[in-house]
Scaffold this motif. Structure first.
Motif, mmCIF file in Angstrom:
data_model
loop_
_atom_site.group_PDB
_atom_site.id
_atom_site.type_symbol
_atom_site.label_atom_id
_atom_site.label_comp_id
_atom_site.label_asym_id
_atom_site.label_seq_id
_atom_site.Cartn_x
_atom_site.Cartn_y
_atom_site.Cartn_z
ATOM 1 N N GLY A 46 0.838 -1.189 0.000
ATOM 2 C CA GLY A 46 0.000 0.000 0.000
ATOM 3 C C GLY A 46 0.871 1.236 0.000
ATOM 4 O O GLY A 46 0.639 2.192 -0.735
ATOM 5 N N TYR A 47 1.911 1.199 0.857
ATOM 6 C CA TYR A 47 2.945 2.231 0.853
ATOM 7 C C TYR A 47 4.180 1.673 1.544
ATOM 8 O O TYR A 47 4.084 1.085 2.622
ATOM 9 C CB TYR A 47 2.491 3.498 1.587
ATOM 10 C CG TYR A 47 3.568 4.554 1.652
ATOM 11 C CD1 TYR A 47 3.883 5.313 0.533
ATOM 12 C CD2 TYR A 47 4.294 4.777 2.819
ATOM 13 C CE1 TYR A 47 4.880 6.277 0.571
ATOM 14 C CE2 TYR A 47 5.285 5.743 2.878
ATOM 15 C CZ TYR A 47 5.574 6.491 1.748
ATOM 16 O OH TYR A 47 6.570 7.435 1.787
ATOM 17 N N LEU A 48 5.322 1.862 0.925
ATOM 18 C CA LEU A 48 6.602 1.497 1.532
ATOM 19 C C LEU A 48 7.571 2.633 1.264
ATOM 20 O O LEU A 48 7.973 2.866 0.123
ATOM 21 C CB LEU A 48 7.139 0.188 0.952
ATOM 22 C CG LEU A 48 8.506 -0.268 1.497
ATOM 23 C CD1 LEU A 48 8.429 -0.546 2.994
ATOM 24 C CD2 LEU A 48 9.004 -1.498 0.762
ATOM 25 N N SER A 49 7.925 3.360 2.322
ATOM 26 C CA SER A 49 8.842 4.486 2.166
ATOM 27 C C SER A 49 10.210 4.010 1.672
ATOM 28 O O SER A 49 10.687 2.939 2.074
ATOM 29 C CB SER A 49 9.018 5.201 3.506
ATOM 30 O OG SER A 49 10.095 6.121 3.450
ATOM 31 N N PRO A 50 10.862 4.799 0.827
ATOM 32 C CA PRO A 50 12.215 4.462 0.387
ATOM 33 C C PRO A 50 13.211 4.365 1.540
ATOM 34 O O PRO A 50 14.242 3.708 1.420
ATOM 35 C CB PRO A 50 12.584 5.612 -0.562
ATOM 36 C CG PRO A 50 11.283 6.185 -1.003
ATOM 37 C CD PRO A 50 10.348 6.006 0.150
ATOM 38 N N THR A 51 12.891 5.013 2.670
ATOM 39 C CA THR A 51 13.813 4.973 3.815
ATOM 40 C C THR A 51 13.440 3.907 4.842
ATOM 41 O O THR A 51 14.125 3.760 5.851
ATOM 42 C CB THR A 51 13.860 6.342 4.515
ATOM 43 O OG1 THR A 51 12.550 6.665 5.011
ATOM 44 C CG2 THR A 51 14.322 7.425 3.561
ATOM 45 N N ALA A 52 12.345 3.190 4.602
ATOM 46 C CA ALA A 52 11.964 2.099 5.517
ATOM 47 C C ALA A 52 12.863 0.898 5.293
ATOM 48 O O ALA A 52 13.436 0.712 4.215
ATOM 49 C CB ALA A 52 10.501 1.720 5.290
ATOM 50 N N LYS A 53 12.978 0.062 6.322
ATOM 51 C CA LYS A 53 13.841 -1.116 6.242
ATOM 52 C C LYS A 53 13.052 -2.361 6.658
ATOM 53 O O LYS A 53 12.485 -2.384 7.747
ATOM 54 C CB LYS A 53 15.073 -0.949 7.135
ATOM 55 C CG LYS A 53 15.899 0.295 6.807
ATOM 56 C CD LYS A 53 16.994 0.507 7.841
ATOM 57 C CE LYS A 53 17.761 1.796 7.581
ATOM 58 N NZ LYS A 53 16.903 3.003 7.782
ATOM 59 N N ILE A 54 13.039 -3.359 5.785
ATOM 60 C CA ILE A 54 12.385 -4.628 6.095
ATOM 61 C C ILE A 54 13.405 -5.738 5.891
ATOM 62 O O ILE A 54 13.936 -5.916 4.789
ATOM 63 C CB ILE A 54 11.153 -4.866 5.193
ATOM 64 C CG1 ILE A 54 10.107 -3.776 5.436
ATOM 65 C CG2 ILE A 54 10.562 -6.237 5.454
ATOM 66 C CD1 ILE A 54 8.869 -3.909 4.585
ATOM 67 N N GLU B 283 11.607 5.785 7.686
ATOM 68 C CA GLU B 283 12.594 5.330 8.673
ATOM 69 C C GLU B 283 12.092 4.214 9.581
ATOM 70 O O GLU B 283 12.777 3.831 10.531
ATOM 71 C CB GLU B 283 13.093 6.497 9.544
ATOM 72 C CG GLU B 283 13.671 7.668 8.768
ATOM 73 C CD GLU B 283 14.919 7.319 7.974
ATOM 74 O OE1 GLU B 283 15.558 6.280 8.268
ATOM 75 O OE2 GLU B 283 15.268 8.079 7.050
ATOM 76 N N ALA B 284 10.921 3.659 9.309
ATOM 77 C CA ALA B 284 10.438 2.519 10.100
ATOM 78 C C ALA B 284 11.231 1.272 9.735
ATOM 79 O O ALA B 284 11.767 1.155 8.624
ATOM 80 C CB ALA B 284 8.946 2.301 9.860
ATOM 81 N N SER B 285 11.292 0.322 10.666
ATOM 82 C CA SER B 285 12.127 -0.862 10.454
ATOM 83 C C SER B 285 11.457 -2.095 11.059
ATOM 84 O O SER B 285 10.975 -2.050 12.189
ATOM 85 C CB SER B 285 13.500 -0.636 11.097
ATOM 86 O OG SER B 285 14.308 -1.785 10.975
ATOM 87 N N ILE B 286 11.454 -3.194 10.287
ATOM 88 C CA ILE B 286 10.876 -4.458 10.738
ATOM 89 C C ILE B 286 11.952 -5.531 10.678
ATOM 90 O O ILE B 286 12.602 -5.722 9.647
ATOM 91 C CB ILE B 286 9.674 -4.874 9.869
ATOM 92 C CG1 ILE B 286 8.572 -3.828 9.972
ATOM 93 C CG2 ILE B 286 9.141 -6.242 10.294
ATOM 94 C CD1 ILE B 286 7.371 -4.100 9.086
ATOM 95 N N VAL C 141 10.244 0.816 15.202
ATOM 96 C CA VAL C 141 11.123 -0.320 14.890
ATOM 97 C C VAL C 141 10.678 -1.558 15.663
ATOM 98 O O VAL C 141 10.225 -1.464 16.808
ATOM 99 C CB VAL C 141 12.595 0.030 15.223
ATOM 100 C CG1 VAL C 141 12.764 0.411 16.680
ATOM 101 C CG2 VAL C 141 13.531 -1.109 14.856
ATOM 102 N N SER C 142 10.775 -2.693 15.005
ATOM 103 C CA SER C 142 10.543 -3.965 15.687
ATOM 104 C C SER C 142 11.778 -4.836 15.537
ATOM 105 O O SER C 142 12.448 -4.811 14.500
ATOM 106 C CB SER C 142 9.329 -4.692 15.100
ATOM 107 O OG SER C 142 9.678 -5.353 13.900
ATOM 108 N N ALA C 143 12.048 -5.608 16.575
ATOM 109 C CA ALA C 143 13.059 -6.649 16.458
ATOM 110 C C ALA C 143 12.457 -7.806 15.649
ATOM 111 O O ALA C 143 11.364 -7.694 15.095
ATOM 112 C CB ALA C 143 13.486 -7.106 17.852
#
Length: 205
Positions: free
Chosen positions: A34-42, A59-62, A82-84
């Motif tokens: 739906g949306y994934l920011s270029p700065t997000a990390k998965i 800047e969110a991170s999974i 952020v999640s571990a």
């Protein structure tokens, strides 16, 4: 016309499906979301049901080995959260209908209200093996202890843990939260002192 299902033995079909699913888990394709920011990390591998209902902000991170089941409702993870590893998010629930076996109930037969958005607000930390269930909203600045199962929404800036998760305490005092937000958020996004006092009073009972 003969179908592929008829041509291939069942064991080979099962193997090929497993390979394809494995590729999907190790491949994060932004335009599927739906949306994934270029700065997000998965971190791969990750298991996602219905990417179109998944919104991961700046800047969110999974962490790796996470599972997001968002078949009929959205998962929204806001910026700088952020999640571990091994995060599990479930936006739906199974239905129980008198006279029906659980697995015989189709999605379109489910009563309304069983599928609800899960929202993780800004600057949330979630430890290893956290589970978040349907309809939960986690407030800004929360810390969720490893192994917690979050079944109810949580207020901002609290520390929560356990099964089911309970509020253990607030991270800072009201004055410290106000000082913190002055640095990070524009004035229209900050919590007022009145709002914070109301939250603290409600959850201190």
């Amino acid at each position: 016309m003969i179908s592929i299902r008829q041509l291939l033995p069942r064991t080979l079909r099962t193997f090929l499906v497993g390979v394809l699913n494995g590729v999907k888990r190790y491949t994060v394709i932004p335009n599927r979301f739906g949306y994934l920011s270029p700065t997000a990390k998965i971190a791969a591998p990750i298991n996602i049901e219905n990417h179109r209902n998944v919104y991961i902000k700046e800047e969110a991170s999974i962490g790796s080995h996470s599972t997001i089941l968002a078949k009929n409702a959205r998962f929204i993870m806001k910026r700088w959260s952020v999640s571990a590893g091994n995060l599990t998010v479930v936006t739906g629930n199974h239905a129980r209908i008198i006279g029906r076996f659980l697995l015989s109930i189709k999605e379109h037969e489910k009563p309304e209200g069983l599928d609800k958005d899960v929202i993780v607000n800004e600057d949330v930390w979630m430890g290893m093996n956290v589970t978040i269930l349907s309809g939960v909203e986690i407030g800004r600045g929360c810390t969720i202890a490893a192994g917690a199962v979050v079944t109810k929404s949580l207020p901002p800036y609290c520390i929560a843990g356990g099964v089911p998760a309970k509020i253990l305490k607030f991270y800072w005092t009201i004055d410290q939260i106000i000082e913190h937000e002055k640095v990070l958020y524009p004035i229209e996004e900050r919590f007022s002192k009145f709002t914070l006092e109301s939250i603290f009073n409600e959850y201190s009972k």
